[in-house]
Design a protein around this motif. Structure first.
Motif, PDB file in Angstrom:
ATOM      1  N   THR A 269      26.514 -43.026 -39.469  1.00 50.02           N
ATOM      2  CA  THR A 269      25.420 -43.989 -39.381  1.00 50.02           C
ATOM      3  C   THR A 269      25.906 -45.317 -38.818  1.00 50.02           C
ATOM      4  N   ARG A 270      27.103 -45.718 -39.263  1.00 51.85           N
ATOM      5  CA  ARG A 270      27.636 -46.994 -38.791  1.00 51.85           C
ATOM      6  C   ARG A 270      27.784 -46.979 -37.269  1.00 51.85           C
ATOM      7  N   ASN A 271      28.397 -45.919 -36.729  1.00 50.98           N
ATOM      8  CA  ASN A 271      28.594 -45.837 -35.285  1.00 50.98           C
ATOM      9  C   ASN A 271      27.267 -45.808 -34.540  1.00 50.98           C
ATOM     10  N   SER A 272      26.345 -44.989 -35.048  1.00 48.51           N
ATOM     11  CA  SER A 272      25.058 -44.846 -34.385  1.00 48.51           C
ATOM     12  C   SER A 272      24.286 -46.160 -34.424  1.00 48.51           C
ATOM     13  N   MET A 273      24.392 -46.860 -35.552  1.00 53.02           N
ATOM     14  CA  MET A 273      23.691 -48.137 -35.725  1.00 53.02           C
ATOM     15  C   MET A 273      24.298 -49.202 -34.800  1.00 53.02           C
ATOM     16  N   LEU A 274      25.613 -49.183 -34.638  1.00 54.24           N
ATOM     17  CA  LEU A 274      26.263 -50.145 -33.742  1.00 54.24           C
ATOM     18  C   LEU A 274      25.746 -49.966 -32.321  1.00 54.24           C
ATOM     19  N   GLU A 275      25.485 -48.697 -31.950  1.00 55.63           N
ATOM     20  CA  GLU A 275      24.974 -48.459 -30.605  1.00 55.63           C
ATOM     21  C   GLU A 275      23.540 -48.947 -30.465  1.00 55.63           C
ATOM     22  N   THR A 276      22.692 -48.683 -31.469  1.00 58.94           N
ATOM     23  CA  THR A 276      21.292 -49.109 -31.336  1.00 58.94           C
ATOM     24  C   THR A 276      21.165 -50.627 -31.390  1.00 58.94           C
ATOM     25  N   LEU A 277      22.085 -51.288 -32.109  1.00 63.71           N
ATOM     26  CA  LEU A 277      21.970 -52.743 -32.214  1.00 63.71           C
ATOM     27  C   LEU A 277      22.131 -53.421 -30.860  1.00 63.71           C
ATOM     28  N   TYR A 281      15.489 -53.388 -27.231  1.00 59.06           N
ATOM     29  CA  TYR A 281      14.347 -53.586 -28.126  1.00 59.06           C
ATOM     30  C   TYR A 281      14.721 -54.350 -29.391  1.00 59.06           C
ATOM     31  N   VAL A 282      16.012 -54.303 -29.755  1.00 59.32           N
ATOM     32  CA  VAL A 282      16.433 -55.098 -30.913  1.00 59.32           C
ATOM     33  C   VAL A 282      16.414 -56.579 -30.546  1.00 59.32           C
ATOM     34  N   LEU A 283      16.871 -56.854 -29.329  1.00 57.00           N
ATOM     35  CA  LEU A 283      16.833 -58.237 -28.825  1.00 57.00           C
ATOM     36  C   LEU A 283      15.381 -58.716 -28.749  1.00 57.00           C
ATOM     37  N   ALA A 284      14.502 -57.823 -28.255  1.00 60.27           N
ATOM     38  CA  ALA A 284      13.087 -58.179 -28.129  1.00 60.27           C
ATOM     39  C   ALA A 284      12.496 -58.471 -29.497  1.00 60.27           C
ATOM     40  N   ALA A 285      12.838 -57.643 -30.483  1.00 65.03           N
ATOM     41  CA  ALA A 285      12.311 -57.844 -31.830  1.00 65.03           C
ATOM     42  C   ALA A 285      12.765 -59.194 -32.376  1.00 65.03           C
ATOM     43  N   ARG A 286      14.028 -59.517 -32.079  1.00 62.19           N
ATOM     44  CA  ARG A 286      14.564 -60.786 -32.555  1.00 62.19           C
ATOM     45  C   ARG A 286      13.833 -61.951 -31.879  1.00 62.19           C
ATOM     46  N   ALA A 287      13.551 -61.770 -30.573  1.00 62.13           N
ATOM     47  CA  ALA A 287      12.868 -62.835 -29.830  1.00 62.13           C
ATOM     48  C   ALA A 287      11.467 -63.063 -30.364  1.00 62.13           C
ATOM     49  N   LYS A 288      10.847 -61.980 -30.871  1.00 65.89           N
ATOM     50  CA  LYS A 288       9.500 -62.129 -31.432  1.00 65.89           C
ATOM     51  C   LYS A 288       9.519 -62.877 -32.751  1.00 65.89           C
ATOM     52  N   GLY A 289      10.724 -63.045 -33.338  1.00 63.90           N
ATOM     53  CA  GLY A 289      10.839 -63.781 -34.581  1.00 63.90           C
ATOM     54  C   GLY A 289      10.589 -62.942 -35.816  1.00 63.90           C
ATOM     55  N   ALA A 294      13.511 -56.692 -41.425  1.00 59.73           N
ATOM     56  CA  ALA A 294      12.606 -55.774 -40.715  1.00 59.73           C
ATOM     57  C   ALA A 294      13.262 -55.235 -39.455  1.00 59.73           C
ATOM     58  N   ILE A 295      14.031 -56.108 -38.774  1.00 62.24           N
ATOM     59  CA  ILE A 295      14.727 -55.621 -37.571  1.00 62.24           C
ATOM     60  C   ILE A 295      15.713 -54.531 -37.960  1.00 62.24           C
ATOM     61  N   ARG A 296      16.446 -54.797 -39.055  1.00 64.91           N
ATOM     62  CA  ARG A 296      17.472 -53.845 -39.484  1.00 64.91           C
ATOM     63  C   ARG A 296      16.834 -52.507 -39.881  1.00 64.91           C
ATOM     64  N   HIS A 299      13.530 -51.387 -36.886  1.00 66.53           N
ATOM     65  CA  HIS A 299      13.797 -51.232 -35.454  1.00 66.53           C
ATOM     66  C   HIS A 299      15.126 -50.549 -35.190  1.00 66.53           C
ATOM     67  N   ALA A 300      16.168 -51.011 -35.881  1.00 68.74           N
ATOM     68  CA  ALA A 300      17.491 -50.448 -35.583  1.00 68.74           C
ATOM     69  C   ALA A 300      17.734 -49.156 -36.361  1.00 68.74           C
ATOM     70  N   ALA A 301      17.552 -49.188 -37.684  1.00 71.50           N
ATOM     71  CA  ALA A 301      17.939 -48.042 -38.513  1.00 71.50           C
ATOM     72  C   ALA A 301      17.135 -46.796 -38.159  1.00 71.50           C
ATOM     73  N   ARG A 302      15.833 -46.984 -37.860  1.00 73.86           N
ATOM     74  CA  ARG A 302      15.025 -45.799 -37.554  1.00 73.86           C
ATOM     75  C   ARG A 302      15.536 -45.092 -36.313  1.00 73.86           C
ATOM     76  N   ASN A 303      15.964 -45.861 -35.335  1.00 75.33           N
ATOM     77  CA  ASN A 303      16.460 -45.225 -34.116  1.00 75.33           C
ATOM     78  C   ASN A 303      17.887 -44.712 -34.288  1.00 75.33           C
ATOM     79  N   ALA A 304      18.614 -45.345 -35.207  1.00 77.42           N
ATOM     80  CA  ALA A 304      19.984 -44.892 -35.450  1.00 77.42           C
ATOM     81  C   ALA A 304      19.982 -43.581 -36.229  1.00 77.42           C
ATOM     82  N   MET A 305      18.804 -43.204 -36.719  1.00 75.23           N
ATOM     83  CA  MET A 305      18.712 -42.046 -37.600  1.00 75.23           C
ATOM     84  C   MET A 305      18.888 -40.724 -36.861  1.00 75.23           C
TER      85      MET A 305
END
Lengths: 383, 318
Positions: A269-277, A281-289, A294-296, A299-305
């Protein structure tokens, strides 16, 4: 989607038959003759010996035996186990397979749940002492010599503290005068767990439709209702004590197995999550504020799954692999231990039967993984 | 009048080709070693491997100088000055003796070398097969690709330990045979699939196209252009193969299925065989070998992860 699944299904059926042929010829290629156990008896006359050989079918050439074995397999007949004589192999598998599957299913679910949570946090708070400590701790658990670890667990929790039994499936003395058989209680347990998890899944899906404030109380109430239902059922049957005995014996092996495989899913999970981060879209989510949590989680964990889910399904397929070790140390009468004793006793029909069981399990898992992957990742479906 | 033609060698004195290659690979090695050293995870693994290497080297020296082979031989030695075996650790036997009166430390050190050999053979066989098949399957595609990949599916499907148990009960399997079997299973199975997918990304790079336009044959493109670019990944999977080889050997020996003289797994089998398996008061019978197996597997796995962080750009911090 349907075309893709159909293609995979056809491939898997072909692979299964190749697997069956491979294990048959592999076992057949062993030096010597497994019939020797029977006809080396000095009191047999040569005619009797010949008769015995003919009865076992060992006087025929390999390919005749191969077609015979294959056609009887297709009729659901795997022969008779030598070491469990006169029980048919299929009967032994039907008795012991649920024990292995339950043990590993629960251990895998537990370890993947906690492994996913830990891996998520590990990738999110990267760097520092925590990361190195948990990586090294995780790797040691992942590569620990399994029998030794299981022995330590038995020694600490069963021998020293006496919290759990030292091994085995049931406490025989407690079952004297039991109104029913062990397997009956065990199968009822499996069904309870199955129905409860289906209900739980429906609950979690339907709760998602409610608004945010109502979600948490609705989940708790639903869970309480399910638990109460199961409790009422077991109180009514009067078999609760016996079910508890099985569960008590089940706990320590599950904890041990979960600890061993926990690290693997955490690191994955750690490796997969590092890649999705690193994805846009993670940057976009962060830009949306959006909030960091919620980002973790959303946005990130669901795709890292994705890879974690596949690895989860595959690890179920390899249950028997870990099973040989854990079941031997815990004297758990499942398929792994059956395979080891059968192989040591040259009980060839049982060995082949156990391998067929393994292959079926692995192939089913492959198919499920394919379906899940195609469902979770649209890019594969339309490729 | 003297010759005035200017030959190329007068203008520039080019180094010979192998020397340039050597210098380039040395630079690359230095760069990667620096990257590797940044990561304590890989360094810890490397340190553990070094300790085990020292142990492997020290055993033959000790047995020829300090240790009397009659007492300290890992297989046939026995200390008759001690009345009861297994005896606890003492100045003469730093990790005690096992139930047959053999020195545990000597057994532990003696086995180290064969564990390394096992891991090395398995890893080399795996990587040789996987890299070649991966590159060839990715390069040609079509029917060759299909055959190898379906075969890999079949191998991946087979549970590893279970198959090894069946093989070692039905056939005579020693250390070398086991190493080759593990190598073959890895080489035709999971490692091939991973290396092939990497080879697919290499195959479409422009330098492969350039090599083809320059008139490079298939064999030359595969062995001189594709495979060198797969080697880092192959090296990574060598580490993981070593881990799985040592672990499988330990498990099979623990069940007493292998035909070998001495190994860490066999030491635990001896403990079990003589009935001391759950006797944790006699910790020296089970702890040293188990810790050694765990540490060695973990060490190679950690080194593998360290290498992974170098060659997988997405895991890098930069």
């Amino acid at each position: 989607m349907r075309g893709y699944l159909f293609k995979r299904l056809a491939q898997i059926v072909i692979t299964f038959f190749l697997f069956l042929s491979a294990i048959f010829f592999l076992v057949d290629a062993q030096p010597g003759d497994y019939g020797n156990v029977f006809y080396s008896n000095p009191r047999l006359t040569p005619e009797q010996r010949q008769q015995l050989k003919a009865n076992l079918g060992l006087d025929q050439p390999t390919w005749v035996r191969y077609t015979k074995w294959m056609s009887s397999f297709l009729q659901g007949d795997l022969g008779i186990s030598f070491s469990n004589y006169p029980r048919p192999v299929i009967d032994v598998i039907a008795e012991r397979a649920p024990r292995t599957i339950v043990l590993f299913m629960s251990a895998t679910v537990v370890s993947f749940y906690f492994g996913f949570m830990a891996g998520k946090l590990l990738a999110w708070n990267r760097g520092g002492l925590v990361e190195y400590a948990s990586t090294i701790g995780g790797v040691s658990l992942y590569t620990v010599f399994t029998p030794w670890f299981a022995l330590i667990m038995i020694w600490v929790f069963a021998f020293r503290l006496g919290w759990f039994p030292i091994g085995k499936f049931i406490e025989p003395t407690a079952w004297i005068g039991a109104p029913t058989e062990v397997n009956d209680v065990f199968i009822r347990l499996i069904f309870t767990a199955l129905i409860a998890s289906v209900l739980l899944f429906t609950l979690l899906v339907s709760v998602g439709r409610l608004n945010t404030n109502q979600r948490r109380p609705a989940t708790w109430i639903g869970m309480a209702v399910i638990a109460a239902g199961a409790l009422i059922y077991w109180l009514n049957t009067g078999l609760g004590v016996y079910a508890l005995d099985i569960l008590w014996h089940l706990t320590l092996p599950i904890i041990t197995l979960a600890l061993i495989s926990f690290a693997g899913s955490m690191l994955l999970t750690r490796n997969s999550m590092l890649e999705t981060l690193r994805e846009d879209y993670v940057l976009a989510a962060r830009a949306k504020g959006i909030s960091e949590k919620a980002i973790r989680d959303r946005h990130a964990a669901r795709n890292a799954m994705l890879p974690v889910v596949t690895s989860f399904v595959f690890s179920l397929a390899f249950a028997i692999d870990g099973g040989v070790i854990t079941e031997t140390v815990f004297s758990w009468p499942g398929m792994g231990r059956t395979l080891l004793t059968a192989a040591n006793a040259e009980d060839i029909p049982m060995v082949l039967g156990a391998l067929v069981f393994t292959g079926t399990l692995a192939l089913t898992a492959h198919l499920v993984a394919d379906i899940l992957y195609a469902y979770l990742d649209p890019r594969i479906r339309y490729a | 009048m003297a010759e005035t033609t200017i030959t190329g060698s007068d203008l520039v004195k080019p180094d010979s080709l192998w020397r340039i290659r050597l210098r380039l690979s040395w630079q690359a090695f230095k760069k990667n070693a620096a990257l590797f050293a940044e990561n304590p995870v890989g360094l810890i693994g490397f340190a553990i491997i070094l300790i085990f290497m020292l142990m492997a080297v020290a055993h033959p020296i000790l047995i020829n100088t300090v240790w009397d082979p009659v007492i300290y031989d890992p297989v046939t030695g026995i200390d008759i000055t001690i009345p009861f075996h297994p005896s606890p650790p003492s100045p003469t036997h730093l990790l005690g003796t096992d139930s047959f009166g053999r020195d545990v430390l000597s057994q532990l050190m003696f086995s180290t070398a064969s564990e390394f050999a096992l891991g090395a053979v398995a890893a080399i066989v795996t990587v040789l097969i996987a890299t070649t098949i991966g590159a060839v399957a990715a390069y040609y595609g079509g029917i060759i690709d299909t055959i190898f990949m379906r075969f890999a599916d079949l191998v991946v499907m087979t549970p590893f330990v279970t198959l090894l148990i069946v093989l070692s009960t039905l056939f005579e399997v020693g250390m070398i045979e086991l190493a080759i079997i593990i190598g073959l299973l890895g080489g035709f199975g999971s490692t091939t699939i991973i290396i092939k997918s990497q080879a697919l990304t290499v195959k479409v790079r422009t330098y492969i196209e350039a090599a083809r336009i320059a008139g490079g044959g298939d064999a030359r493109i595969i062995f001189r252009h594709i495979i060198p670019n797969l080697l880092p990944l192959s090296f990574l999977y060598m580490m993981f193969t070593v881990t799985s080889a040592i672990f499988s050997e330990a498990v099979l020996s623990f069940f007493g299925l292998l035909n070998i003289r001495m190994s860490w797994g066999l030491m635990i089998f001896t403990t079990q065989f003589s009935g001391y398996l759950l006797d944790f008061e006699k910790w020296w019978l089970i702890y040293p070998a188990s810790v050694a197996i765990t540490a060695m597997c973990a060490a190679f796995y950690l080194v593998g992860r360290g290498i992974d962080e170098i060659i997988n750009p997405r895991l890098r911090r930069r």
